[in-house]
Write an enzyme that holds these catalytic residues in place. Structure first.
Site, PDB file in Angstrom:
ATOM      1  N   ASP A   1      -0.215   4.405   0.920  1.00 43.72           N
ATOM      2  CA  ASP A   1      -0.567   5.449   1.894  1.00 43.72           C
ATOM      3  C   ASP A   1       0.190   5.259   3.197  1.00 43.72           C
ATOM      4  O   ASP A   1       0.673   4.171   3.507  1.00 43.72           O
ATOM      5  CB  ASP A   1      -2.076   5.415   2.176  1.00 43.72           C
ATOM      6  CG  ASP A   1      -2.538   4.088   2.771  1.00 43.72           C
ATOM      7  OD1 ASP A   1      -2.232   3.038   2.175  1.00 43.72           O
ATOM      8  OD2 ASP A   1      -3.174   4.103   3.843  1.00 43.72           O
TER       9      ASP A   1
ATOM     10  N   HIS B   1       0.837  -1.207   0.000  1.00 48.20           N
ATOM     11  CA  HIS B   1       0.000   0.000   0.000  1.00 48.20           C
ATOM     12  C   HIS B   1       0.868   1.252   0.000  1.00 48.20           C
ATOM     13  O   HIS B   1       1.931   1.284   0.623  1.00 48.20           O
ATOM     14  CB  HIS B   1      -0.997  -0.013   1.162  1.00 48.20           C
ATOM     15  CG  HIS B   1      -0.416   0.027   2.545  1.00 48.20           C
ATOM     16  ND1 HIS B   1      -0.173   1.202   3.223  1.00 48.20           N
ATOM     17  CD2 HIS B   1      -0.047  -0.961   3.396  1.00 48.20           C
ATOM     18  CE1 HIS B   1       0.305   0.936   4.423  1.00 48.20           C
ATOM     19  NE2 HIS B   1       0.405  -0.366   4.561  1.00 48.20           N
TER      20      HIS B   1
ATOM     21  N   ASP C   1       6.269   1.669   6.296  1.00 52.58           N
ATOM     22  CA  ASP C   1       4.923   1.085   6.202  1.00 52.58           C
ATOM     23  C   ASP C   1       4.115   1.949   5.248  1.00 52.58           C
ATOM     24  O   ASP C   1       3.591   2.978   5.642  1.00 52.58           O
ATOM     25  CB  ASP C   1       4.297   1.051   7.596  1.00 52.58           C
ATOM     26  CG  ASP C   1       2.894   0.492   7.596  1.00 52.58           C
ATOM     27  OD1 ASP C   1       2.475  -0.073   6.568  1.00 52.58           O
ATOM     28  OD2 ASP C   1       2.209   0.640   8.625  1.00 52.58           O
TER      29      ASP C   1
ATOM     30  N   GLU D   1      -4.872   1.802   2.777  1.00 50.90           N
ATOM     31  CA  GLU D   1      -4.876   0.622   3.647  1.00 50.90           C
ATOM     32  C   GLU D   1      -5.002   1.035   5.105  1.00 50.90           C
ATOM     33  O   GLU D   1      -5.689   0.393   5.896  1.00 50.90           O
ATOM     34  CB  GLU D   1      -3.587  -0.187   3.459  1.00 50.90           C
ATOM     35  CG  GLU D   1      -3.592  -1.562   4.117  1.00 50.90           C
ATOM     36  CD  GLU D   1      -3.072  -1.598   5.550  1.00 50.90           C
ATOM     37  OE1 GLU D   1      -3.183  -2.645   6.196  1.00 50.90           O
ATOM     38  OE2 GLU D   1      -2.567  -0.557   6.036  1.00 50.90           O
TER      39      GLU D   1
ATOM     40  N   ASP E   1       3.880  -6.319   3.776  1.00 54.24           N
ATOM     41  CA  ASP E   1       3.463  -5.303   4.742  1.00 54.24           C
ATOM     42  C   ASP E   1       3.759  -5.801   6.156  1.00 54.24           C
ATOM     43  O   ASP E   1       3.125  -5.374   7.111  1.00 54.24           O
ATOM     44  CB  ASP E   1       1.956  -5.019   4.540  1.00 54.24           C
ATOM     45  CG  ASP E   1       1.510  -3.709   5.160  1.00 54.24           C
ATOM     46  OD1 ASP E   1       2.370  -2.898   5.535  1.00 54.24           O
ATOM     47  OD2 ASP E   1       0.289  -3.503   5.265  1.00 54.24           O
TER      48      ASP E   1
HETATM   49 ZN   LIG Z   1       1.034  -1.271   6.347  1.00 55.99          ZN
END
Ligand SMILES: [Zn+2]
Length: 417
Positions: A85, A83, A146, A180, A203
């Site tokens: 974001d 992801h 992340d 996400e 992730d």
């Molecule tokens: Zn994440």
């Protein structure tokens, strides 16, 4: 297999981390913030540059592309997702990634805010990383490992496979999703746009982590309608919504069943936002548990407390609306553990001991699995996510890239009759 991908990973990661992609839960648009498109569009361009096929940005803001199969056999199609974001919980504006090359094993003081110190005593995983290249932010923002670590790993894997058609692998899909962090990463059309048999999100955290258990999650919105009155003439008239909101919070458990008092396999109710006036107020909760029964019990407890407080004040109107978010992916994966077993085998092939711990959170894979695409979550190395002390290691990202390539090769042996 040791790949020389460290430099490309570092360059890509730093480039992506600098782009502000913070998600916004209060926005109704898709993606929730326009700025996520800055990175999504860049990834479309870069995927085309490296020669990926059918590169497109869907109308809900996911980038999907194909790496064509290099084998003749009919083998499963595998997707790798990350992801773009970052968490709304901490600033992602003007992120300045700093590469601490050949980390000396001591404290890392972040220059933008010297009170922010990464110490191996406090973070033992960092202590194992002496000699590696550690990337942090400057101290005033999160880093966004992340999940830009996942984005970089997938891009480097894609580039590597496209340049080396001698590597045997089946059809692969790469996919980058928005939002996400606010639980909106998996659009209803995503499984259909992916057209895959199995998927993996990049992730996860420590080297070797292969996750196939996540929380089951609901959210709850409690609304309280009071009776407003001029405070000077309020006697026996005013019903203060804020006092009732406080009463609800106070009646719920505080020494148990909260995020700050639970760990491992325990679930919780978490009030994370309250707002309002004397006339009306709102309480926002998330409910989490590994088991369906537990999750349902948390919802029932909240409803009972709301009903009890309502009973103390019939002139108020209290509602409690519970909405499902995602479910523990184990419910589906335990029926067919092959996606997990091959990921573990890929780890072992590149010399990493795999381990599986339940994640006290969800991933895009939780929803995808529920929608019929088994999607375990794999390590990227990211640490201390969602805050100023977030960091990762270039070498961990390189190991994750090697593991993904090994995994693509393992699925290519899974010929269907
Ligand atoms: Zn994440």
């Amino acid at each position: 297999m040791t790949l020389d991908v460290g430099q490309e990973l570092e360059e890509r990661f730093v480039r992506y981390a600098r782009i502000d992609t913070q998600a916004d839960e209060s926005s109704a648009t898709t993606p929730s913030t326009e700025k996520q498109l800055d990175l999504l569009n860049l990834l479309v361009e870069e995927l085309r540059e490296i020669g990926a096929q059918d590169v497109r940005l869907t109308d809900y803001g996911a980038v999907v592309a194909t790496i064509p199969s290099t084998v003749a056999a009919n083998v499963p199609t595998v997707a790798f997702l990350a992801h773009v974001d970052t968490s709304p919980g901490f600033s992602g504006t003007a992120v300045e990634p700093i590469v601490h090359r050949g980390y000396d094993g001591g404290d890392i003081v972040l220059p933008g805010d010297p009170t922010q110190v990464l110490s191996p005593e406090e973070f033992p995983y960092l202590g194992q990383k002496a000699g590696e290249d550690i990337i942090t932010a400057s101290g005033t923002t999160l880093l966004g490992a992340d999940d830009k670590a996942g984005v970089a790993i997938i891009m480097v894997m894609a580039n590597h496979l496209l340049r080396h058609p001698d590597f045997a692998h089946g059809p692969l899909r790469v996919c980058f999703t928005p939002d996400e962090e606010i639980g909106r990463g998996v659009h209803a059309n995503l499984p259909n746009d992916l057209q895959v048999d199995v998927a993996y999100t990049l992730d996860g955290a420590e080297l070797g982590q292969v996750v196939y258990e996540t929380f089951s999650a609901d959210k709850a919105l409690v609304t309280i309608q009071g009776v407003s009155a001029h405070p000077g003439q309020a006697r026996d008239v005013l019903v203060n919504a804020l006092l009732l909101a406080a009463k609800i919070i106070n009646t719920l458990p505080q020494a148990t069943l909260t995020p700050e008092t639970t760990s491992d396999r325990q679930g919780f109710l978490h009030v994370y936002r309250m707002s309002g006036t004397a006339a009306e107020a709102e309480l926002h909760f998330i409910l989490r548990d590994f088991e369906r029964d537990g999750l349902q019990a948390h919802g029932e407890l909240l409803q009972q407390v709301c009903a009890a407080v309502q009973a103390t004040e019939p002139r108020a109107r209290i509602t409690c609306e519970i909405t499902p978010q995602y479910r523990n992916m184990r419910y589906w994966l335990e029926d067919d553990m092959r996606p997990v077993e091959l990921a573990r085998e890929a780890c072992r092939q590149v010399g990493i001991g795999p381990f599986s711990t339940p994640t006290r959170g969800g991933t895009d894979g939780s929803r995808l699995t529920e929608m019929g695409v088994p999607t375990p979550n794999l390590f990227t190395g990211m640490q201390n996510i969602h805050g100023p002390l977030e960091w990762n290691s270039v070498q961990d990202m390189a190991r994750a890239t090697e593991m993904c390539i090994a995994l693509a090769q393992l699925w290519a042996r899974d010929e269907r009759s």
